[in-house]
Scaffold this active site. Structure first.
Site, PDB file in Angstrom:
ATOM      1  CG  HIS A 155      76.836  63.461 -39.844  1.00 48.71           C
ATOM      2  ND1 HIS A 155      76.931  63.998 -38.582  1.00 48.71           N
ATOM      3  CD2 HIS A 155      77.620  62.344 -39.834  1.00 48.71           C
ATOM      4  CE1 HIS A 155      77.736  63.251 -37.836  1.00 48.71           C
ATOM      5  NE2 HIS A 155      78.161  62.234 -38.572  1.00 48.71           N
ATOM      6  CG  ASP A 213      77.356  57.863 -35.411  1.00 53.27           C
ATOM      7  OD1 ASP A 213      77.346  56.967 -36.276  1.00 53.27           O
ATOM      8  OD2 ASP A 213      78.268  58.737 -35.353  1.00 53.27           O
ATOM      9  CG  HIS A 241      81.034  61.234 -35.825  1.00 51.89           C
ATOM     10  ND1 HIS A 241      81.079  59.932 -36.306  1.00 51.89           N
ATOM     11  CD2 HIS A 241      82.309  61.685 -35.800  1.00 51.89           C
ATOM     12  CE1 HIS A 241      82.337  59.621 -36.573  1.00 51.89           C
ATOM     13  NE2 HIS A 241      83.109  60.650 -36.274  1.00 51.89           N
ATOM     14  CG  ASP A 266      80.706  55.971 -35.278  1.00 54.55           C
ATOM     15  OD1 ASP A 266      79.777  55.851 -34.470  1.00 54.55           O
ATOM     16  OD2 ASP A 266      80.674  56.778 -36.230  1.00 54.55           O
TER      17      ASP A 266
HETATM   18  C1  SP5 Z   1      77.738  58.622 -40.135  1.00 54.33           C
HETATM   19  C2  SP5 Z   1      79.116  58.953 -39.620  1.00 54.33           C
HETATM   20  O1  SP5 Z   1      79.601  58.295 -38.708  1.00 54.33           O
HETATM   21  N1  SP5 Z   1      79.801  59.916 -40.245  1.00 54.33           N
HETATM   22  C3  SP5 Z   1      81.103  60.323 -39.813  1.00 54.33           C
HETATM   23  C4  SP5 Z   1      81.721  61.329 -40.702  1.00 54.33           C
HETATM   24  C5  SP5 Z   1      83.066  61.765 -40.197  1.00 54.33           C
HETATM   25  N2  SP5 Z   1      83.842  62.380 -41.230  1.00 54.33           N
HETATM   26  C6  SP5 Z   1      85.001  63.137 -40.837  1.00 54.33           C
HETATM   27  C7  SP5 Z   1      86.071  62.290 -40.292  1.00 54.33           C
HETATM   28  C8  SP5 Z   1      87.354  63.011 -39.939  1.00 54.33           C
HETATM   29  C9  SP5 Z   1      88.092  62.131 -38.981  1.00 54.33           C
HETATM   30  N3  SP5 Z   1      89.402  62.451 -38.698  1.00 54.33           N
HETATM   31  C10 SP5 Z   1      89.987  61.516 -37.744  1.00 54.33           C
HETATM   32  C11 SP5 Z   1      91.276  60.943 -38.207  1.00 54.33           C
HETATM   33  C12 SP5 Z   1      91.570  59.671 -37.436  1.00 54.33           C
HETATM   34  N4  SP5 Z   1      92.744  59.031 -37.916  1.00 54.33           N
HETATM   35 ZN    ZN Z   2      79.655  58.502 -36.707  1.00 56.20          ZN
END
Ligand code: SP5
Ligand code: ZN
Length: 349
Positions: free
Chosen positions: A170, A204, A206, A293
């Site tokens: 990211h 990943d 994301h 993930d």
């Molecule tokens: C490296 C990596 O996997 N970074 C991920 C960063 C995500 N951060 C924001 C997460 C917001 C998630 N909201 C979901 C709620 C689920 N209960």
């Molecule tokens: Zn991720």
């Protein structure tokens, strides 16, 4: 298989992050993640742990903006020096912005807080005392793995695992976000690109926005990301199918945004398309941004990839037969990280 790893990540453990809607929650990207992976790898008969070497700042500055890296390196100390309350209890504090840069013609501010809003895209990449050192060491793990695969000889290409923490995909040229500060996979890929064409495949959950940002206008590094649809998923503003590169890089980036709930079969079908693009590009080296993930049960993901799914993913990527650096990214179902990582990696030994 060589596993490039150092304990330097351990003290990068912010006391909280700011979650959806502004809630303060425990930092999900925690050292326990590495402990789970280490313990699973140590039970195999093929994992060989190697400390990374110091590559200096040059390969990092070849990808990241110099002023951004300077900000990363000095933010914590500057904050501590300027705020007696923080200095009194540093372990309860984490540095984050209070504002964000505007979209049109933002200027790089002179103050620490101004810079924070300019160089950070969200409230999950908390800076603490050990963040900079851990991030540099994490990039060295990726660089060391890249250096190792260069020495591939004979008919079987070498592969290596960079057990990176903090993760990197990211982080853009000049910003931190999503638990990431330095884009480890991009630093390694850029370093390799002076020796031949490179493809980065990001699995990943994301979208790999930082990697997309860094190579968007280049045609010597192919970038592909398979991820949860940013229509509703982090990082929200990027990672859509119509983003395909620009300028010389037009046609050299591909996003595969996928719907929630997909299983192994559906995931592997998208992976197959990504692997076809890589074969067509015919890179000399391959870098995998390996987030765990996508696992069914990950608190930040909505895919349903199983333990066996990771085995299949690894098998298909390894079948390309390319010298490959596997770089650790996300994955937050800590109890499953060990088995999923081993299942993915054992195809490369
Ligand atoms: C490296 C990596 O996997 N970074 C991920 C960063 C995500 N951060 C924001 C997460 C917001 C998630 N909201 C979901 C709620 C689920 N209960
Ligand atoms: Zn991720």
């Amino acid at each position: 298989m060589k596993i490039f790893y150092t304990e330097n990540h351990r003290k990068h453990y912010p006391p909280f992050e700011i979650f959806d809607g502004g809630k303060r929650v425990p930092y999900l990207e925690n050292p326990d993640r590495m402990d789970r992976i280490l313990s699973a790898l140590k039970k195999t008969d093929w994992a060989e742990f190697v400390a990374p070497t110091d590559f200096g700042l040059k390969p990092i500055l070849a990808v990241h903006d110099k002023d951004y890296i300077t900000f990363l390196g000095s933010a914590w100390t500057e904050w501590l020096d300027s705020d007696p309350e923080v200095a009194a209890s540093p372990e309860q504090n984490a540095f984050l912005p209070a504002t964000f840069a505007l979209r049109r013609t933002p200027r790089v501010p002179g103050t620490l807080l101004g810079k924070a809003g300019y160089y950070m895209m969200d409230l999950s990449a908390c800076i603490v005392e050990a963040t900079y050192e851990a991030s540099i060491s994490s990039a060295y793990c990726a660089l060391s793995a890249a250096e190792f695969i260069l020495s591939s000889t004979g008919n079987r290409p070498y592969s290596a695992f960079a057990l990176c923490r903090p993760p990197g995909h990211h982080a853009g040229k000049d910003y931190a976000g999503g638990y990431c500060f330095i884009n480890n996979a991009s630093v390694a890929a850029n370093w390799l690109s002076s020796k031949g064409k490179v493809a980065i495949l990001d699995i990943d959950y994301h979208a790999g926005n930082g990697t997309q940002d860094i190579f968007y206008e280049r045609n010597d590094v192919l970038t592909i990301s398979i991820h949860g649809n940013p229509d509703y998923e982090y990082p929200h503003y990027i990672g859509f199918a119509d983003e395909t590169g620009a300028g010389a890089g037009q046609g050299f980036h591909t996003n595969f945004p996928l719907p929630a709930g997909i299983d192994d079969v559906q995931y592997l079908s998208a992976l197959g398309k990504a692997l076809s693009l890589i074969k067509k590009f015919a890179p000399k080296y391959l870098v995998i941004s390996a987030g765990m993930d996508i696992f069914d049960g990950d608190p930040l993901g909505k895919f349903k990839v199983t333990h066996n799914g990771f085995t299949e993913i690894g098998k298909r990527i390894a079948a390309l037969g390319m010298p490959t650096v596997v770089v650790m990214e996300g994955g937050y179902a800590n109890e499953a990280l060990g088995i999923n990582t081993v299942n993915l990696l054992e195809n490369f030994i």
